[in-house]
Design a protein around this motif. Structure first.
Motif, PDB file in Angstrom:
ATOM      1  N   VAL A 217       0.839  -1.203   0.000  1.00 31.36           N
ATOM      2  CA  VAL A 217       0.000   0.000   0.000  1.00 31.36           C
ATOM      3  C   VAL A 217       0.871   1.249   0.000  1.00 31.36           C
ATOM      4  CG1 VAL A 217      -1.635   1.343   1.379  1.00 31.36           C
ATOM      5  CG2 VAL A 217      -1.988  -1.104   1.077  1.00 31.36           C
ATOM      6  N   GLU A 218       1.941   1.224   0.779  1.00 30.85           N
ATOM      7  CA  GLU A 218       2.857   2.363   0.825  1.00 30.85           C
ATOM      8  C   GLU A 218       3.563   2.559  -0.521  1.00 30.85           C
ATOM      9  OE1 GLU A 218       6.923   3.711   3.200  1.00 30.85           O
ATOM     10  OE2 GLU A 218       5.694   2.060   3.959  1.00 30.85           O
ATOM     11  N   GLN A 219       3.983   1.459  -1.138  1.00 31.29           N
ATOM     12  CA  GLN A 219       4.687   1.552  -2.410  1.00 31.29           C
ATOM     13  C   GLN A 219       3.775   2.042  -3.535  1.00 31.29           C
ATOM     14  OE1 GLN A 219       8.017   1.034  -3.117  1.00 31.29           O
ATOM     15  NE2 GLN A 219       8.214   0.941  -0.889  1.00 31.29           N
ATOM     16  N   LEU A 220       2.524   1.653  -3.506  1.00 38.73           N
ATOM     17  CA  LEU A 220       1.590   2.080  -4.552  1.00 38.73           C
ATOM     18  C   LEU A 220       1.348   3.587  -4.527  1.00 38.73           C
ATOM     19  CD1 LEU A 220      -1.048  -0.809  -4.395  1.00 38.73           C
ATOM     20  CD2 LEU A 220       0.625  -0.380  -6.213  1.00 38.73           C
ATOM     21  N   GLY A 221       1.663   4.224  -3.412  1.00 35.89           N
ATOM     22  CA  GLY A 221       1.507   5.666  -3.324  1.00 35.89           C
ATOM     23  C   GLY A 221       2.778   6.440  -3.610  1.00 35.89           C
ATOM     24  N   GLU A 222       3.868   5.757  -3.935  1.00 32.07           N
ATOM     25  CA  GLU A 222       5.140   6.429  -4.222  1.00 32.07           C
ATOM     26  C   GLU A 222       5.092   7.151  -5.564  1.00 32.07           C
ATOM     27  OE1 GLU A 222       7.779   6.832  -2.398  1.00 32.07           O
ATOM     28  OE2 GLU A 222       7.246   5.543  -0.703  1.00 32.07           O
ATOM     29  N   ASP A 223       5.949   8.167  -5.709  1.00 32.87           N
ATOM     30  CA  ASP A 223       5.966   8.982  -6.927  1.00 32.87           C
ATOM     31  C   ASP A 223       6.334   8.153  -8.158  1.00 32.87           C
ATOM     32  OD1 ASP A 223       5.255  11.184  -5.462  1.00 32.87           O
ATOM     33  OD2 ASP A 223       7.325  11.892  -5.192  1.00 32.87           O
ATOM     34  N   TYR A 224       7.315   7.259  -8.030  1.00 31.22           N
ATOM     35  CA  TYR A 224       7.759   6.514  -9.216  1.00 31.22           C
ATOM     36  C   TYR A 224       6.680   5.550  -9.703  1.00 31.22           C
ATOM     37  CZ  TYR A 224       8.830   2.442  -6.250  1.00 31.22           C
ATOM     38  OH  TYR A 224       8.747   1.372  -5.390  1.00 31.22           O
ATOM     39  N   VAL A 225       5.830   5.076  -8.790  1.00 32.19           N
ATOM     40  CA  VAL A 225       4.720   4.209  -9.203  1.00 32.19           C
ATOM     41  C   VAL A 225       3.654   5.031  -9.913  1.00 32.19           C
ATOM     42  CG1 VAL A 225       2.881   2.687  -8.381  1.00 32.19           C
ATOM     43  CG2 VAL A 225       5.162   2.549  -7.367  1.00 32.19           C
ATOM     44  N   PHE A 242       7.499  -2.549 -10.431  1.00 39.20           N
ATOM     45  CA  PHE A 242       7.858  -1.401  -9.597  1.00 39.20           C
ATOM     46  C   PHE A 242       7.449  -1.598  -8.133  1.00 39.20           C
ATOM     47  CE2 PHE A 242       7.544   0.254 -13.917  1.00 39.20           C
ATOM     48  CZ  PHE A 242       8.735   0.945 -14.031  1.00 39.20           C
ATOM     49  N   ALA A 243       6.156  -1.706  -7.884  1.00 38.50           N
ATOM     50  CA  ALA A 243       5.692  -1.762  -6.491  1.00 38.50           C
ATOM     51  C   ALA A 243       6.198  -3.005  -5.770  1.00 38.50           C
ATOM     52  CB  ALA A 243       4.166  -1.704  -6.456  1.00 38.50           C
ATOM     53  N   LEU A 244       6.163  -4.158  -6.451  1.00 45.05           N
ATOM     54  CA  LEU A 244       6.558  -5.401  -5.786  1.00 45.05           C
ATOM     55  C   LEU A 244       8.034  -5.400  -5.413  1.00 45.05           C
ATOM     56  CD1 LEU A 244       5.847  -8.211  -4.808  1.00 45.05           C
ATOM     57  CD2 LEU A 244       6.275  -9.073  -7.103  1.00 45.05           C
ATOM     58  N   ARG A 245       8.881  -4.857  -6.269  1.00 40.49           N
ATOM     59  CA  ARG A 245      10.318  -4.871  -5.972  1.00 40.49           C
ATOM     60  C   ARG A 245      10.627  -4.031  -4.740  1.00 40.49           C
ATOM     61  NH1 ARG A 245      14.012  -4.421 -11.316  1.00 40.49           N
ATOM     62  NH2 ARG A 245      15.510  -5.206  -9.780  1.00 40.49           N
ATOM     63  N   GLY A 246       9.921  -2.927  -4.577  1.00 48.05           N
ATOM     64  CA  GLY A 246      10.106  -2.138  -3.366  1.00 48.05           C
ATOM     65  C   GLY A 246       9.539  -2.820  -2.138  1.00 48.05           C
ATOM     66  N   THR A 247       8.510  -3.632  -2.347  1.00 47.09           N
ATOM     67  CA  THR A 247       7.890  -4.347  -1.234  1.00 47.09           C
ATOM     68  C   THR A 247       8.761  -5.486  -0.732  1.00 47.09           C
ATOM     69  OG1 THR A 247       5.703  -3.812  -2.125  1.00 47.09           O
ATOM     70  CG2 THR A 247       5.823  -5.623  -0.542  1.00 47.09           C
ATOM     71  N   LEU A 248       9.505  -6.109  -1.638  1.00 45.22           N
ATOM     72  CA  LEU A 248      10.261  -7.301  -1.274  1.00 45.22           C
ATOM     73  C   LEU A 248      11.467  -7.017  -0.379  1.00 45.22           C
ATOM     74  CD1 LEU A 248      10.256  -9.381  -4.596  1.00 45.22           C
ATOM     75  CD2 LEU A 248       8.901  -9.736  -2.522  1.00 45.22           C
ATOM     76  N   THR A 249      11.904  -5.776  -0.308  1.00 47.46           N
ATOM     77  CA  THR A 249      13.080  -5.468   0.521  1.00 47.46           C
ATOM     78  C   THR A 249      12.832  -5.756   2.000  1.00 47.46           C
ATOM     79  OG1 THR A 249      13.795  -3.785  -1.064  1.00 47.46           O
ATOM     80  CG2 THR A 249      14.748  -3.703   1.140  1.00 47.46           C
ATOM     81  N   PRO A 250      11.773  -5.217   2.626  1.00 45.35           N
ATOM     82  CA  PRO A 250      11.526  -5.584   4.031  1.00 45.35           C
ATOM     83  C   PRO A 250      11.125  -7.048   4.190  1.00 45.35           C
ATOM     84  CG  PRO A 250       9.741  -4.225   3.195  1.00 45.35           C
ATOM     85  CD  PRO A 250      10.817  -4.181   2.176  1.00 45.35           C
ATOM     86  N   ILE A 251      10.470  -7.610   3.170  1.00 47.63           N
ATOM     87  CA  ILE A 251      10.105  -9.023   3.229  1.00 47.63           C
ATOM     88  C   ILE A 251      11.362  -9.885   3.293  1.00 47.63           C
ATOM     89  CG2 ILE A 251       8.983 -10.911   1.992  1.00 47.63           C
ATOM     90  CD1 ILE A 251       7.065  -8.918   3.233  1.00 47.63           C
TER      91      ILE A 251
END
Length: 326
Positions: A217-225, A242-251
Motif C-alpha cells: 500500500v505504501e509503495q503504490l503511493g510512491e511517486d515513481y509508481v 515497480f511496487a513489488l520490488r520495493g515491497t520485497l526489501t523488508p520481506i
C-alpha cells in the motif's frame, strides 16, 4: 559487489568469533564443574581428574578457549576417547559420540522442516498480502486482514496439538508426522512433514500477509509508481516491476531472520510433532546438561543468523534497483 561481500564476510567471521568466545566462557568459565557433568553421577576422584584433564580444565581459561577454538578446524585429541576429527566440537557428555556427527544427523530434519514451511508461507503470505493491497478496503482485504490477525494470535503448540489430535488421532486423515530422507523417498519425505509444514505456515503466513499488505500500500503511493501509471503502463507491469520490488526489501529482511531462526531449531514445532531435529536436540541437551552439544546448537543458530544476514544484504541490490552496495 565482490568488495561488499568480502567486507561483510570478514565482519561475519569476526562476529562469529565473538559469539564463540562468549559461548565458551558462559559454559566453561561460570561457577560449576563441567568435568563432573562429563563424568556422570558416579565418578571416582581419579576418573574426575581424568575428565578434567581431557576437557583442559586444568589449564588457564584463555588456553582452554584457544585449544577448543582451533580444535574446531584442526581436530583435537581426547585421552580415552581418541582423536576428534575436524570440524571438532567435542564429545557429547551423554553418549560419548562426536558432537558434529550428531549435528549432521539431526540437521536434515530441521532443514527439511524449514524449507518446506518457508516455501508455503512465503508464497501464500506474499501472495495474499499483494491481493489485499490491490483490493484495499474491499471485502477480500478485510477477510485477509482478519485471517492474518487470527493466525498471528495463535501459537504453534496450540494449533499443532489440535492438528495432531483431530487430523491424526481422531479423524485419521493423515499419518503421524515423521521424517524420511528425501533421497530415499521424496513423496514420503513431503507427506511425512506436511502437517508440521502447514502448522508453521499458518503462523508465519499471517505475519507476511500483514507486512506485504502494508508495504505494498505504501509503495503504490510512491511517486515513481504514479509516474509509471501516468506513462500508460499496464497495472500488471506497475505492480510486478515497480511496487513489488520495493515491497520485497523488508520481506527479504524478515524472511532471513525467520529462516535463520528455523534453521537454528524450531524447538516448539519439533517437540510438538516428535521430530528429531536441532531444536529437539537443544532441549535434550539442556535437560541432560550436555554442554558440548548445547554449545554446538548455539553456534549453529548464530552462524545461521549471521550468514543469512549477509545473503539478505547482498540480495537488496538485486531486488530493489534503488539500493546500491558500496
Amino acid at each position: 559487489m565482490l568488495r561488499f561481500l568480502t567486507r561483510r564476510s570478514l565482519g561475519a567471521a569476526f562476529i562469529l568469533l565473538i559469539v564463540a568466545a562468549v559461548t565458551f566462557f558462559l559454559f566453561f568459565a561460570v561457577p560449576g564443574d563441567p568435568a563432573r557433568l562429563a563424568c556422570g553421577k558416579v565418578c571416582p576422584p581419579e576418573t574426575l581428574a581424568q575428565a578434567r584433564h581431557n576437557l583442559g580444565l586444568d589449564q588457564p581459561i584463555f588456553v582452554q578457549f584457544v585449544e577448543w577454538f582451533f580444535g574446531i578446524f584442526a581436530g583435537r585429541e581426547y585421552e580415552g576417547l581418541g582423536h576428534c576429527p575436524a570440524p571438532c566440537l567435542g564429545y557429547s557428555f551423554v553418549n560419548r559420540e562426536p558432537v558434529f556427527s550428531t549435528i549432521v544427523d539431526r540437521l536434515p530434519v530441521t532443514i527439511s522442516l524449514t524449507i518446506g514451511s518457508a516455501i508455503i508461507f512465503l508464497i501464500f503470505g506474499v501472495g495474499t498480502g499483494i491481493i489485499a493491497a490491490l483490493k484495499q478496503g474491499k471485502p477480500l482485504d478485510k477477510i485477509a486482514s482478519i485471517s492474518s490477525l487470527i493466525g498471528a494470535s495463535v501459537q504453534i503448540y496450540f494449533i499443532g496439538t489440535l492438528a495432531m489430535y483431530f487430523l491424526v488421532f481422531q479423524w485419521q486423515v493423515i499419518e503421524r508426522p515423521r521424517y524420511v530422507p528425501i533421497t530415499e523417498d521424496p513423496i514420503g519425505w513431503a507427506y511425512g512433514l506436511m502437517l508440521p509444514w502447514v502448522v508453521l505456515a499458518i503462523i508465519f503466513t499471517a505475519n507476511y500477509t500483514r507486512m506485504t499488505r502494508s508495504t505494498m500500500v505504501e509503495q503504490l503511493g510512491e511517486d515513481y509508481v504514479r509516474t509509471a501509471r501516468a506513462k500508460g503502463m499496464s497495472a500488471r507491469t506497475v505492480v510486478l516491476r515497480f511496487a513489488l520490488r520495493g515491497t520485497l526489501t523488508p520481506i527479504a529482511t524478515i524472511f532471513g531472520i525467520d529462516l535463520a531462526g528455523l534453521i537454528g531449531g524450531a524447538i516448539i514445532t519439533e517437540t510438538t510433532f516428535s521430530l528429531q531435529g536441532i531444536g529437539r536436540l537443544s532441549i535434550q541437551s539442556v535437560n541432560n546438561s550436555d554442554l558440548p552439544m548445547l554449545m554446538a546448537t548455539v553456534l549453529l543458530a548464530a552462524a545461521a543468523i549471521v550468514v543469512l544476514n549477509v545473503i539478505v544484504d547482498a540480495l537488496y541490490a538485486v531486488i530493489d534497483p534503488r539500493v546500491r552496495l558500496s
